[in-house]
Design a protein around this motif. Structure first.
Motif, short mmCIF file in Angstrom:
data_model
loop_
_atom_site.label_atom_id
_atom_site.label_comp_id
_atom_site.label_asym_id
_atom_site.label_seq_id
_atom_site.Cartn_x
_atom_site.Cartn_y
_atom_site.Cartn_z
N ARG A 4 0.83 -1.21 0.00
CA ARG A 4 0.00 0.00 0.00
C ARG A 4 0.86 1.26 0.00
NH1 ARG A 4 -4.46 0.11 -2.40
NH2 ARG A 4 -6.26 -0.53 -1.24
N LEU A 5 1.87 1.27 0.87
CA LEU A 5 2.73 2.46 0.97
C LEU A 5 3.55 2.66 -0.30
CD1 LEU A 5 4.06 2.13 4.64
CD2 LEU A 5 2.37 3.75 3.77
N GLY A 6 3.96 1.56 -0.93
CA GLY A 6 4.77 1.64 -2.14
C GLY A 6 3.97 1.81 -3.41
N GLY A 7 2.65 1.82 -3.29
CA GLY A 7 1.81 1.99 -4.47
C GLY A 7 1.85 0.78 -5.40
N GLY A 51 6.54 -2.52 -13.97
CA GLY A 51 7.12 -1.18 -13.88
C GLY A 51 8.50 -1.09 -14.48
N ILE A 52 9.33 -2.08 -14.22
CA ILE A 52 10.68 -2.08 -14.81
C ILE A 52 10.60 -2.20 -16.33
CG2 ILE A 52 12.81 -3.43 -15.01
CD1 ILE A 52 12.79 -3.75 -12.02
N ALA A 53 9.67 -3.04 -16.81
CA ALA A 53 9.51 -3.18 -18.26
C ALA A 53 9.11 -1.86 -18.91
CB ALA A 53 8.47 -4.25 -18.57
N ARG A 54 8.38 -1.02 -18.17
CA ARG A 54 7.98 0.29 -18.69
C ARG A 54 9.01 1.37 -18.39
NH1 ARG A 54 3.71 2.76 -16.62
NH2 ARG A 54 4.00 1.82 -14.59
N LEU A 55 10.12 0.99 -17.75
CA LEU A 55 11.19 1.90 -17.34
C LEU A 55 10.67 3.01 -16.42
CD1 LEU A 55 13.21 2.18 -20.67
CD2 LEU A 55 13.65 0.69 -18.70
N SER A 56 9.72 2.66 -15.56
CA SER A 56 9.17 3.61 -14.61
C SER A 56 10.21 3.91 -13.53
CB SER A 56 7.92 3.01 -13.96
OG SER A 56 7.58 3.72 -12.78
N ARG A 94 9.88 5.30 -10.65
CA ARG A 94 9.35 4.91 -9.33
C ARG A 94 9.49 3.41 -9.12
NH1 ARG A 94 3.19 5.06 -7.20
NH2 ARG A 94 3.05 3.46 -8.77
N SER A 95 9.20 2.62 -10.15
CA SER A 95 9.31 1.17 -10.03
C SER A 95 10.75 0.72 -9.90
CB SER A 95 8.65 0.49 -11.23
OG SER A 95 7.25 0.68 -11.18
N LEU A 96 11.66 1.40 -10.59
CA LEU A 96 13.08 1.07 -10.46
C LEU A 96 13.54 1.30 -9.03
CD1 LEU A 96 14.36 2.66 -13.78
CD2 LEU A 96 14.30 0.22 -13.25
N VAL A 97 13.13 2.41 -8.41
CA VAL A 97 13.51 2.70 -7.03
C VAL A 97 12.88 1.69 -6.08
CG1 VAL A 97 13.26 4.38 -5.15
CG2 VAL A 97 13.93 5.14 -7.44
N PHE A 98 11.58 1.44 -6.23
CA PHE A 98 10.91 0.50 -5.32
C PHE A 98 11.45 -0.91 -5.46
CE2 PHE A 98 7.34 3.63 -4.95
CZ PHE A 98 7.45 3.80 -3.58
N THR A 99 11.76 -1.34 -6.68
CA THR A 99 12.32 -2.68 -6.86
C THR A 99 13.70 -2.78 -6.22
OG1 THR A 99 11.04 -2.96 -8.88
CG2 THR A 99 12.88 -4.47 -8.55
N ALA A 100 14.49 -1.75 -6.33
CA ALA A 100 15.80 -1.75 -5.66
C ALA A 100 15.61 -1.84 -4.15
CB ALA A 100 16.58 -0.50 -6.03
N ILE A 101 14.62 -1.12 -3.61
CA ILE A 101 14.34 -1.18 -2.17
C ILE A 101 13.87 -2.57 -1.77
CG2 ILE A 101 12.80 -0.32 -0.36
CD1 ILE A 101 12.95 2.43 -1.80
N PHE A 102 12.99 -3.20 -2.59
CA PHE A 102 12.54 -4.57 -2.30
C PHE A 102 13.73 -5.51 -2.21
CE2 PHE A 102 8.51 -3.81 -5.07
CZ PHE A 102 7.86 -3.18 -4.01
#
Length: 141
Positions: free
Chosen positions: A96-99, A109-114, A116-124
């Motif tokens: 929820r917090l990460g959207g 998200g990574i496939a779309r080069l987003s 935000r998704s690049l940052v969140f995936t690195a955090i995951f």
């Protein structure tokens, strides 16, 4: 690591990629499981039917795998049920917090080069690595 199966992993990854690409191309939707599931639970959702079918497919897939000779996985669960409940709560809160969840950010998200998704995936990934290192080397799990 045990039971490393690179061929089935690559085939599975290709199928996931194809499914997410088709969902995006045909409906304009992202295959983020937390968002699909949350919207499916809303009785007011106008596009609820494809979400129900999507989640039903996720549940049915392992059983369909039985038809082609793939055994059902037997996950090991921690004995402590409270730990499982707290862990599930934290995953839901993080989604929820990460959207979105790892499937939405990490696959779509990574496939779309987003960004935000690049940052969140690195955090995951950093969090997962730190958690495994902590539980294996500090706690001794």
């Amino acid at each position: 690591m045990h039971n490393v199966t690179p061929i089935s992993g690559m085939v599975g990854g290709a199928i996931i990629g194809l499914a997410t690409a088709l969902l995006m191309l045909l409906t304009g939707r992202i295959a983020g499981i937390s968002g699909v599931f949350a919207s499916m639970l809303s009785p007011d959702a106008p596009d609820r039917s494809w979400r129900v079918a999507f989640v039903a497919g996720l549940i049915a897939a392992p059983f369909l795998g039985l038809l082609v000779g793939s055994p059902l996985p037997r996950p090991t669960m921690p004995v402590n049920l409270v730990l499982v409940i707290v862990s599930g709560f934290l995953v839901g809160l993080g989604s929820r917090l990460g959207g979105g969840c790892t499937s939405g950010h990490g696959v779509c998200g990574i496939a779309r080069l987003s960004p935000r998704s690049l940052v969140f995936t690195a955090i995951f990934m950093v969090t997962a690595i730190a958690t495994v290192a902590f539980t294996r080397h500090v706690i001794g799990g």
